[in-house]
Scaffold this active site. Structure first.
Site, short mmCIF file in Angstrom:
data_model
loop_
_atom_site.label_atom_id
_atom_site.label_comp_id
_atom_site.label_asym_id
_atom_site.label_seq_id
_atom_site.Cartn_x
_atom_site.Cartn_y
_atom_site.Cartn_z
N GLU A 284 -29.97 -21.84 46.94
CA GLU A 284 -29.52 -23.27 45.20
C GLU A 284 -30.07 -24.75 45.88
O GLU A 284 -30.73 -24.80 44.99
CB GLU A 284 -28.00 -22.54 45.89
CG GLU A 284 -27.26 -24.05 45.48
CD GLU A 284 -26.94 -23.38 43.31
OE1 GLU A 284 -26.32 -22.20 43.49
OE2 GLU A 284 -27.32 -23.99 42.49
N ASP A 288 -31.78 -26.37 42.05
CA ASP A 288 -30.98 -27.22 41.57
C ASP A 288 -31.80 -28.37 42.28
O ASP A 288 -32.04 -29.01 40.82
CB ASP A 288 -29.91 -27.72 42.12
CG ASP A 288 -28.74 -26.90 42.29
OD1 ASP A 288 -29.19 -25.38 41.26
OD2 ASP A 288 -27.59 -26.97 43.49
N SER A 482 -25.38 -20.82 38.34
CA SER A 482 -26.18 -21.94 38.69
C SER A 482 -28.11 -22.47 38.49
O SER A 482 -28.05 -23.43 38.68
CB SER A 482 -26.49 -21.58 40.38
OG SER A 482 -25.58 -21.21 40.81
#
Ligand SMILES: *[C@@H]1O[C@H](CO)[C@@H](O)[C@H](O)[C@H]1NC(C)=O
Ligand SMILES: *[C@@H]1O[C@H](CO)[C@@H](O)[C@H](O)[C@H]1NC(C)=O
Ligand SMILES: *[C@@H]1O[C@H](CO)[C@@H](O)[C@H](O)[C@H]1NC(C)=O
Length: 565
Positions: A284, A288, A482
């Site tokens: 993640e 990001d 995400s």
């Protein structure tokens, strides 16, 4: 018989009702243990609890009015964001509230620490035995069946009558932690693609998304941003670390036009860190940071790593990162967060407190973006359900919820893209026309499965399927909303760069602009696909706003026009 029974019952109450100086009143409760948790037994009386108190904010209604005033393009005060002091003055608890809570703390031999700049949140530690007595609670150990996570919670608690109207909530009490914070779904490793420089959308983007695909699809400029005061912040939770070496590899592979040494800065709170060990690179966090640094060319980007120096669960971190940024004189103009949970696990009071914190940061001029969730209409992750499960914080009206799409020609809704209607927050006026039109077009489909009066989400979407990322040196493909939130964050940051260069204010809280005629015209409406879940086909995407892709996907050139550049 009935009368006698009642008499006995009331005598019983008289005998048992301990006549204390403090008259405790039930404050919050939940009817049942949330799905997935079971009761393991009483908590040990000497276990230390890290408790937090939210004091009632003195003038949130005015803060909300000001938020809309500075965020609505047609308003005379559009872009006139509030200062730190102005926000604090509106949400600081009244002197009466502070005095009442302090008197109660002193009476009980407790010392609390102030944990928000406005003084509306306090923290203190007490053993379970004392907490049970203070709040007439029954703190017990609950175990999350799947993960084994243990949490000390109570299904109900009371507060002294004299604190009613002064003390808004005690946490953690009836809100349960979220062991399944939604994270991107990792697909099988994909083949490396050729370097892409063309502005036409490369055919490979139909199956694999890279920065070049997003630049071509949404017209995102590749030129460098120029404004050093413009900042983009990425939230990091649950020990997800953003790896610099992986970012370098990613940029070397997918942004050959910029230096592969382009990087991010780090801020930490709650004991957070950012281990650079390759094996600890987080999927993640890497996603990001790679799609913010990799798309927002030269926008100063900050990874904010929130540790877990609190009781447990992510919601304390959700609160702390906002209070941390509210304490800055110049908070970042964009904050993207790809974590969330189901709204029904959180007490309505806590959900409101967190949502109010987003309003405060929005009023300061920060665009707050969250991924909408990856379980379609079944919540943050796919699960069984009879009624649709809205996600948090997407139901909060003071943030921007980002859904996901997939494919090109046509770009269509990603089937996991969470969307729907809050059961806690009412529909804000900025979206009432757009949502009413959708509900009319939807007719009786899914009737009874969702709350037609709730705040509807998501607001906007971008691609979210098969994003190429580098993790621990390897390239792999990931899916999820995400992927979408950092992509939008980069686009908004590049718009802010141009606005600031032109002497204008950054966009701040986006929704009143997005739902305005000019905002909607700058987005590409997505009209196909749906988000199945709960044994239904979910919501269908339709012309106009829909609860799968919101108003649609961004078009940079049109957005520039819409913001007056
Ligand atoms: C706000 O920041 C100042 C220093 O800049 C620090 O002393 C203070 O403790 C912070 N307040 C909160 C509530 O975090
Ligand atoms: C892609 O770019 C990298 C870095 O500039 C280079 O090493 C590699 O050979 C290129 N690959 C192709 C297929 O052109
Ligand atoms: C529906 O949403 C409203 C807020 O708009 C809320 O007050 C109400 O309790 C919700 N109903 C249910 C059944 O959750």
């Amino acid at each position: 018989m009935v009368a006698t029974g009642l008499l006995v019952a009331s005598l019983f109450t008289l005998v048992l009702g301990t006549p204390t100086a403090r008259n405790l009143k039930l404050h919050e409760s939940r009817e049942e243990i949330p799905a997935g948790f079971s009761l393991s037994g009483a908590a040990s009386p000497d276990t230390t609890l890290k408790l937090r108190l939210a004091l009632v904010q003195s003038n949130f209604a005015e803060l909300e009015d000001k938020l809309y005033d500075v965020s609505t393009p047609s308003s005379a005060n559009y872009g006139q964001h509030l200062s730190k002091e102005e926000v604090e003055q509106l949400v600081a608890p009244s002197a009466e509230s502070v005095n009442a809570v302090n008197a109660w703390l002193t009476e009980n031999g407790l010392t609390a620490q102030t944990i928000s700049p406005a003084g509306d949140w306090l923290a203190f530690e007490v053993p379970v035995s004392k907490a049970n007595e203070l709040f007439d609670a029954d703190f017990s150990v609950f175990t999350h069946d799947e993960s084994g996570l243990k949490a000390v919670r109570t299904l109900a608690y009371s507060i002294p009558a004299e604190l009613q109207g002064h003390l808004d909530l005690v946490h953690p009490t009836i809100t349960f932690p979220n062991p399944n914070s939604h994270l991107p779904v990792v697909r099988s490793p994909v083949k490396p693609v050729q370097n892409l420089t063309s502005r036409a959308v490369p055919a490979s983007c139909a199956s694999t998304i890279t920065p070049a695909c997003l630049q071509a699809l949404y017209g995102i400029p590749t030129t460098k941003a120029t404004q050093s005061s413009n900042k983009l912040a990425v939230s990091g939770f649950i020990d997800q670390f953003a790896n610099s070496a992986d970012l370098k590899t990613f940029l070397g592979k997918f942004r050959t036009d910029i230096s592969s040494s382009t990087t991010f800065t780090l801020q930490t709170l709650d004991g957070g860190s950012n281990s650079q060990s390759s094996s600890q690179a987080g999927v993640e966090a890497n996603l990001d940071i790679q799609y913010t640094v990799g798309l927002a060319s030269a926008v100063p980007t900050i990874f904010i790593s929130v540790g877990d120096d609190f009781q447990d669960g992510d919601l304390e971190g959700f609160l702390d990162i906002i209070n941390f940024l509210l304490n800055e004189s110049a908070p970042p103009q964009v904050l993207t967060t790809s974590y969330g949970q189901n709204e029904n696990t959180i007490s309505a009071k806590l959900a409101n407190q967190l949502c109010n914190a987003y309003a405060q940061l929005g009023a300061r001029g920060t665009s707050i973006l969250f991924a909408s969730g990856d379980g379609g209409v079944s919540g943050s992750q796919s699960s069984s359900c009879s009624k649709f499960v809205p996600t948090f914080p997407s139901g909060c009206p003071f943030m921007t919820s980002v859904g996901a799409t997939q494919g090109i020609n046509p770009e269509t809704a990603a089937d996991f893209s969470s969307g729907g209607f809050s059961n806690v927050f009412a529909r804000p006026s900025y979206q009432s026309t757009a949502v009413s039109s959708y509900l009319t077009a939807l007719g009786s489909t899914n009737s009874g499965k969702f709350n037609t009066s709730g705040r509807a989400f998501p607001d906007i979407a971008t691609q979210g399927v098969d994003f190429e990322i580098v993790v621990s040196g390897r390239t792999e493909g990931v899916d999820g909303t995400s992927c979408a939130s950092p992509t939008l964050a980069a686009i908004i940051s590049l718009l802010n760069d141009r606005l600031i260069a032109a002497g204008k204010s950054p966009l701040g809280f986006l929704n009143p602009f997005l739902y305005s005629a000019a905002g909607t015209a700058a987005l590409t409406d997505i009209t196909s696909g749906s988000n199945p879940g709960c044994n239904t086909n979910g919501f269908p995407a339709k012309a106009g706003w829909d609860p799968v892709t919101g108003l649609g996907t961004p078009n940079f050139a049109k957005l520039l026009t819409a913001v007056g550049l």
